[in-house]
Design a protein around this motif. Structure first.
Motif, mmCIF file in Angstrom:
data_model
loop_
_atom_site.group_PDB
_atom_site.id
_atom_site.type_symbol
_atom_site.label_atom_id
_atom_site.label_comp_id
_atom_site.label_asym_id
_atom_site.label_seq_id
_atom_site.Cartn_x
_atom_site.Cartn_y
_atom_site.Cartn_z
ATOM 1 N N THR A 107 0.848 -1.193 0.000
ATOM 2 C CA THR A 107 0.000 0.000 0.000
ATOM 3 C C THR A 107 0.879 1.237 0.000
ATOM 4 O OG1 THR A 107 -0.124 0.064 2.420
ATOM 5 C CG2 THR A 107 -1.876 -1.137 1.250
ATOM 6 N N VAL A 108 0.326 2.332 -0.483
ATOM 7 C CA VAL A 108 1.006 3.625 -0.470
ATOM 8 C C VAL A 108 0.085 4.607 0.229
ATOM 9 C CG1 VAL A 108 2.012 5.459 -1.854
ATOM 10 C CG2 VAL A 108 2.232 3.087 -2.608
ATOM 11 N N ALA A 109 0.550 5.168 1.344
ATOM 12 C CA ALA A 109 -0.290 6.024 2.176
ATOM 13 C C ALA A 109 0.197 7.465 2.131
ATOM 14 C CB ALA A 109 -0.282 5.516 3.616
ATOM 15 N N PRO A 110 -0.714 8.430 2.151
ATOM 16 C CA PRO A 110 -0.303 9.836 2.128
ATOM 17 C C PRO A 110 0.369 10.264 3.425
ATOM 18 C CG PRO A 110 -2.669 9.652 2.453
ATOM 19 C CD PRO A 110 -2.174 8.277 2.173
ATOM 20 N N VAL A 111 1.175 11.317 3.335
ATOM 21 C CA VAL A 111 1.797 11.915 4.517
ATOM 22 C C VAL A 111 1.544 13.413 4.470
ATOM 23 C CG1 VAL A 111 3.599 10.172 4.746
ATOM 24 C CG2 VAL A 111 4.017 12.172 3.321
ATOM 25 N N SER A 112 1.589 14.046 5.623
ATOM 26 C CA SER A 112 1.437 15.499 5.679
ATOM 27 C C SER A 112 2.804 16.149 5.584
ATOM 28 C CB SER A 112 0.756 15.906 6.989
ATOM 29 O OG SER A 112 1.538 15.499 8.088
ATOM 30 N N GLY A 113 2.815 17.434 5.277
ATOM 31 C CA GLY A 113 4.088 18.147 5.268
ATOM 32 C C GLY A 113 4.371 18.841 3.966
ATOM 33 N N GLY A 114 5.323 18.300 3.175
ATOM 34 C CA GLY A 114 5.860 18.981 2.004
ATOM 35 C C GLY A 114 4.827 19.493 1.022
ATOM 36 N N LEU A 115 5.184 20.595 0.367
ATOM 37 C CA LEU A 115 4.256 21.262 -0.545
ATOM 38 C C LEU A 115 4.654 21.112 -2.006
ATOM 39 C CD1 LEU A 115 3.916 24.565 1.506
ATOM 40 C CD2 LEU A 115 2.232 22.720 1.379
ATOM 41 N N ALA A 116 5.922 20.936 -2.295
ATOM 42 C CA ALA A 116 6.382 20.970 -3.682
ATOM 43 C C ALA A 116 6.315 19.614 -4.367
ATOM 44 C CB ALA A 116 7.815 21.509 -3.738
ATOM 45 N N ALA A 117 6.623 18.548 -3.641
ATOM 46 C CA ALA A 117 6.728 17.219 -4.242
ATOM 47 C C ALA A 117 5.578 16.322 -3.804
ATOM 48 C CB ALA A 117 8.060 16.583 -3.850
ATOM 49 N N LEU A 118 5.448 15.174 -4.483
ATOM 50 C CA LEU A 118 4.512 14.127 -4.080
ATOM 51 C C LEU A 118 5.230 13.227 -3.082
ATOM 52 C CD1 LEU A 118 3.192 13.155 -7.627
ATOM 53 C CD2 LEU A 118 2.078 14.680 -5.988
ATOM 54 N N ALA A 119 4.661 13.067 -1.895
ATOM 55 C CA ALA A 119 5.315 12.277 -0.851
ATOM 56 C C ALA A 119 4.329 11.269 -0.284
ATOM 57 C CB ALA A 119 5.838 13.191 0.248
ATOM 58 N N ARG A 120 4.826 10.050 -0.062
ATOM 59 C CA ARG A 120 3.987 8.978 0.463
ATOM 60 C C ARG A 120 4.843 8.045 1.328
ATOM 61 N NH1 ARG A 120 0.993 12.013 -1.736
ATOM 62 N NH2 ARG A 120 -0.816 11.553 -3.089
ATOM 63 N N ILE A 121 4.165 7.220 2.125
ATOM 64 C CA ILE A 121 4.808 6.111 2.820
ATOM 65 C C ILE A 121 4.411 4.831 2.108
ATOM 66 C CG2 ILE A 121 4.952 4.790 4.963
ATOM 67 C CD1 ILE A 121 4.453 7.393 6.474
ATOM 68 N N ALA A 122 5.394 4.062 1.689
ATOM 69 C CA ALA A 122 5.143 2.797 1.006
ATOM 70 C C ALA A 122 5.323 1.655 1.995
ATOM 71 C CB ALA A 122 6.099 2.636 -0.182
ATOM 72 N N HIS A 123 4.245 0.916 2.210
ATOM 73 C CA HIS A 123 4.297 -0.263 3.078
ATOM 74 C C HIS A 123 4.632 -1.478 2.211
ATOM 75 C CE1 HIS A 123 2.669 1.830 6.605
ATOM 76 N NE2 HIS A 123 1.975 2.529 5.723
ATOM 77 N N ARG A 124 5.639 -2.262 2.661
ATOM 78 C CA ARG A 124 6.187 -3.327 1.843
ATOM 79 C C ARG A 124 5.902 -4.699 2.447
ATOM 80 N NH1 ARG A 124 12.332 -1.704 0.947
ATOM 81 N NH2 ARG A 124 12.153 -3.362 -0.596
ATOM 82 N N ARG A 125 5.942 -5.688 1.582
ATOM 83 C CA ARG A 125 5.700 -7.062 2.016
ATOM 84 C C ARG A 125 6.914 -7.651 2.717
ATOM 85 N NH1 ARG A 125 5.089 -8.937 -2.560
ATOM 86 N NH2 ARG A 125 2.807 -8.799 -2.746
ATOM 87 N N ASP A 126 8.090 -7.398 2.184
ATOM 88 C CA ASP A 126 9.288 -8.105 2.640
ATOM 89 C C ASP A 126 10.310 -7.196 3.323
ATOM 90 O OD1 ASP A 126 8.254 -10.454 1.459
ATOM 91 O OD2 ASP A 126 9.025 -9.800 -0.493
ATOM 92 N N ALA A 127 9.916 -5.970 3.676
ATOM 93 C CA ALA A 127 10.865 -5.033 4.273
ATOM 94 C C ALA A 127 10.091 -3.961 5.042
ATOM 95 C CB ALA A 127 11.730 -4.396 3.183
ATOM 96 N N PRO A 128 10.764 -3.190 5.881
ATOM 97 C CA PRO A 128 10.088 -2.116 6.607
ATOM 98 C C PRO A 128 9.530 -1.062 5.648
ATOM 99 C CG PRO A 128 12.241 -2.594 7.566
ATOM 100 C CD PRO A 128 12.176 -3.325 6.263
ATOM 101 N N PRO A 129 8.544 -0.297 6.073
ATOM 102 C CA PRO A 129 8.013 0.778 5.225
ATOM 103 C C PRO A 129 9.079 1.829 4.941
ATOM 104 C CG PRO A 129 7.151 0.945 7.458
ATOM 105 C CD PRO A 129 7.867 -0.361 7.371
ATOM 106 N N VAL A 130 8.894 2.536 3.847
ATOM 107 C CA VAL A 130 9.850 3.566 3.442
ATOM 108 C C VAL A 130 9.108 4.854 3.079
ATOM 109 C CG1 VAL A 130 11.637 1.983 2.640
ATOM 110 C CG2 VAL A 130 9.824 2.694 1.059
ATOM 111 N N PHE A 131 9.840 5.946 3.173
ATOM 112 C CA PHE A 131 9.330 7.243 2.723
ATOM 113 C C PHE A 131 9.728 7.424 1.258
ATOM 114 C CE2 PHE A 131 10.074 11.736 1.837
ATOM 115 C CZ PHE A 131 8.865 12.304 2.240
ATOM 116 N N VAL A 132 8.774 7.851 0.430
ATOM 117 C CA VAL A 132 9.010 7.976 -1.007
ATOM 118 C C VAL A 132 8.612 9.368 -1.467
ATOM 119 C CG1 VAL A 132 8.600 6.941 -3.255
ATOM 120 C CG2 VAL A 132 8.327 5.557 -1.198
#
Length: 293
Positions: free
Chosen positions: A21-46
């Motif tokens: 899944t890819v979940a939205p995050v609050s904060g930045g205004l210029a770029a598209l930012a999300r948290i990616a939840h992964r099957r085989d590894a910890p979630p990452v900021f993208v």
């Protein structure tokens, strides 16, 4: 293409194909930012741009994170991917809501600024502030560097041209010419460059960790001004006093903040349709420098 789909596609191209899944995050205004939840590894900021301003934007940001960590000793997220279309970082924690966190951060920021003093102003490459290139061409004089690379450079931006009239621009030029009278001479040091409060997060053990840098060697008060301008949480009330005690900052530093903050206001005005009062604040700061003729 929807942001979630775009990010998922670019993650696959970067070799990260186990995203659930890819979940939205609050904060930045210029770029598209999300948290990616992964099957085989910890979630990452993208982070990505639907239309990247240039191919080096994320590479320069990753380099800034490394510089803050290796040169200044400040925690930053691990860089997992940094290429022309995508930045993937290890996930940090939200800030703890306690005063001790901010006092520790005051010590860490003071260490960054006092341990990285540099003979020149600038950086070995340009980097990015939002969607706009930050020009970092070296200069020996801090007043010249700040005037030309951090203030006057915004006057040619279309939104700034539309918002500020000829009298405003002339007033900014007068202010820049008088910077040596208005600000004390300070050495250059490594600065984060975009240190509003949303770019301060936490490590798992409660240390302040920084994201979204636009690094350069500049006056330490540039970072202080950025923190001072944003709505700080109540628990941070001791931060500025502790920082001042550690660095020997004089009692007049608050009076200088509006001049140094012009850089942030001009950058906001240049990039966003809603300037959140930036144009009005710029005019108020420039009022004493308007021609009386």
């Amino acid at each position: 293409m929807p942001a979630t789909e775009l990010l998922a596609e670019r993650l696959v191209r970067a070799g990260i194909g186990d995203v659930l899944t890819v979940a939205p995050v609050s904060g930045g205004l210029a770029a598209l930012a999300r948290i990616a939840h992964r099957r085989d590894a910890p979630p990452v900021f993208v982070k990505t741009f639907a239309d990247p301003p240039d191919g080096d934007v994320f590479v320069a940001e990753a380099e800034g994170l490394t510089a803050l960590r290796e040169l200044g000793g400040l925690p930053t997220p691990d860089v997992l991917v940094a290429n022309h279309e995508l930045l993937v970082l290890s996930l940090l924690a939200p800030r703890p809501q306690d005063g001790a966190f901010w006092e520790r951060f005051a010590h860490a920021l003071a260490h960054l600024h006092t341990s990285t003093v540099h003979p020149r102003f600038g950086w070995h490459r340009d980097n990015w502030l939002g969607r706009r290139r930050q020009v970092n061409t070296w200069a020996d004089d801090g007043f010249t560097f700040f005037a030309e690379r951090r203030l006057l450079r915004w006057l040619s931006e279309p939104r700034v041209e539309a918002a500020l009239g000829a009298a405003d621009r002339a007033a900014l030029e007068r202010l820049c010419a008088r910077l040596p009278e208005l600000l004390p001479a300070r050495p250059a040091c490594l600065t984060h460059g975009d240190l509003w409060s949303q770019n301060v997060l936490s490590t798992g053990d409660g240390r302040a960790a920084l994201i979204d840098p636009a690094v350069s060697y500049l006056w330490a008060e540039v970072d202080l001004a950025h923190l001072w301008i944003t709505a700080a949480p109540p628990e941070s009330r001791r931060f500025f006093d502790v920082y001042a005690e550690l660095t020997g900052l004089d009692a007049d530093w608050r009076a200088r903040m509006p001049i140094i903050q012009l850089r942030q206001h001009l950058a906001v005005l240049a990039q966003f349709d809603d300037d959140w009062g930036a144009a009005e604040t710029i005019r108020a700061t420039l009022a004493p420098f308007r021609s009386r003729v």
